[in-house]
Scaffold this active site. Structure first.
Site, mmCIF file in Angstrom:
data_model
loop_
_atom_site.group_PDB
_atom_site.id
_atom_site.type_symbol
_atom_site.label_atom_id
_atom_site.label_comp_id
_atom_site.label_asym_id
_atom_site.label_seq_id
_atom_site.Cartn_x
_atom_site.Cartn_y
_atom_site.Cartn_z
ATOM 1 N N GLY A 112 -2.853 -5.840 -0.578
ATOM 2 C CA GLY A 112 -2.083 -6.215 -1.582
ATOM 3 C C GLY A 112 -0.674 -5.948 -1.986
ATOM 4 N N HIS A 113 0.005 -6.454 -2.816
ATOM 5 C CA HIS A 113 1.426 -5.885 -3.227
ATOM 6 C C HIS A 113 1.470 -4.691 -3.793
ATOM 7 C CE1 HIS A 113 0.284 -7.854 -6.888
ATOM 8 N NE2 HIS A 113 1.020 -7.163 -7.471
ATOM 9 N N ASN A 114 2.616 -3.960 -3.183
ATOM 10 C CA ASN A 114 2.838 -2.502 -3.728
ATOM 11 C C ASN A 114 1.683 -1.489 -3.411
ATOM 12 O OD1 ASN A 114 4.892 -3.718 -5.307
ATOM 13 N ND2 ASN A 114 4.003 -3.957 -6.983
ATOM 14 N N VAL A 115 0.716 -1.766 -2.780
ATOM 15 C CA VAL A 115 -0.395 -0.844 -2.080
ATOM 16 C C VAL A 115 0.419 0.182 -1.319
ATOM 17 C CG1 VAL A 115 -2.481 -0.543 -0.497
ATOM 18 C CG2 VAL A 115 -2.321 -2.326 -2.300
ATOM 19 N N SER A 123 -0.756 -2.515 -6.026
ATOM 20 C CA SER A 123 -0.508 -1.244 -6.508
ATOM 21 C C SER A 123 -1.576 -0.225 -6.617
ATOM 22 C CB SER A 123 -0.012 -1.174 -8.173
ATOM 23 O OG SER A 123 1.015 -2.210 -8.198
#
Length: 361
Positions: free
Chosen positions: A256-259, A276
């Site tokens: 997922g985003h920002n991981v 995240s």
């Protein structure tokens, strides 16, 4: 590719036995070898299918003469030797040298020396691709993406704009790198936010409208990373989603985003990591593990198959289950669960006995 037993043993840094001049062109399981194939019998239980005169890879301590072999190579660490063996005989995908005439490459893109670009590849503006890259058919690469040397990108991969990837990157067919993150917000407190605050109690069910939060960050990938078929890596919202050097993703993994994923991690099939979250170095997540958003997982954590991680996991811990707990705790839970039917039966008998005593009293 053809090698002699002697040459193959040297390449694998292993000890050979018998006729070192025999030519090897491939490998197969015992009993399934054809001419010039070496049998993989790296434990006694696999040796039953060996035939007289075969050449084979054996574990240390196995006696080639006992199996009637003509040649053998000894493996001190069988799976590591298998890695070298398969690398020696893997022909790789067939991608013709040079740039195929059907490829569409923007004038501002830079292609490194020795690159091979297959049919119907589309490369956007300001893209930079390193030396000796191999890009198979129907790949698209978006504006401003930078890719290192000696990469292998297989058919149908989609790489979005603003992705940065290091050297020796391998991407299997159908992967999508740099898709938008799944980020939405409501004008008022959403139902999800409410139940997080109240731990499940819902007061204000009703209409809510989701507004997109756009993804301005990119994706940053280190050296020697591999990404499996059908996997997806979302771009970050503001900062980049990052995958550290040496990390390997299996098929159908979602990041997922920002991981942030550390170095030398192993993420097996159908793993999903929500936005995240942060993984340390050398983390192993077995198949179908799920990680909730904004979770921190320390270095050297190992999670067994189908584990669901909702809270922080400290470095070095081995976890299992839903929700994730220490593996030894989960094993005790499973033992106790199997005892429940007997316990329920005994409780019923006790209740019946107590009822009879009360009636007599």
């Amino acid at each position: 590719m053809a090698l002699t037993i002697g040459d193959l043993a040297k390449a694998l840094q292993a000890e050979s036995w018998g006729d070192e001049t025999r030519v090897v062109t491939g490998a197969a399981e015992p009993g399934a070898t054809t001419a010039n194939q070496i049998a993989l019998a790296m434990a006694p239980k696999y040796a039953a299918g060996l035939r007289k005169g075969d050449m084979a890879i054996l574990a240390q301590g196995m006696d080639p003469a006992e199996y009637g072999l003509s040649s053998a190579i000894f493996a001190t660490r069988p799976r590591l030797l298998m890695a070298g063996l398969t690398s020696a005989f893997d022909p790789g995908p067939e991608i013709e040298p040079g740039i195929h005439p059907t490829a569409i490459i923007h004038d501002s893109a830079t292609i490194g020396k020795g690159a091979a670009i297959g049919p119907y590849v589309v490369i956007g503006s300001d893209v930079r691709i390193g030396a000796n890259a191999r890009i198979a058919e129907h790949v698209s690469i978006g504006k401003g993406t930078v890719i290192g040397d000696d990469v292998l990108i297989l058919p149908g991969v989609r790489i979005s704009h603003g992705v940065k990837a290091g050297d020796r990157w391998i991407v299997q067919s159908g992967a999508v790198i740099g898709s938008d993150g799944f980020s939405f917000v409501t004008a008022e407190e959403s139902g999800v936010e409410e139940i997080r605050r109240t731990l499940g109690h819902r007061d204000s069910a009703g209409k809510q409208h989701w507004t997109r939060i756009h993804s301005l960050g990119g994706v940053e990938i280190g050296d020697d990373v591999e990404i499996g078929a059908g996997s997806t890596v979302d771009r970050g919202t503001i900062r980049a989603t990052r995958i550290g050097s040496g990390t390997k993703l299996d098929n159908l993994v979602h990041i997922g985003h920002n991981v942030v994923v550390g170095q030398d991690c192993l993420l097996c099939g159908q793993v999903g990591i929500a936005g995240s979250s942060r993984l340390g170095d050398r983390v192993v997540l077995a198949g179908q593990c799920g990680v909730s958003d904004n979770i921190e997982i320390g270095d050297d954590v190992i999670a067994g198959g189908s584990t669901k991680i909702y809270t922080r996991v400290p470095a070095g811990r081995v976890v299992l289950g839903n929700p994730a707990v220490k593996m030894e705790t989960q094993l005790e839970i499973q033992k106790a669960t199997r005892r429940l039917p007997r316990m329920a039966e005994k409780l019923s008998q006790l209740q019946e006995s107590v009822t009879k005593l009360l009636e007599k009293g």
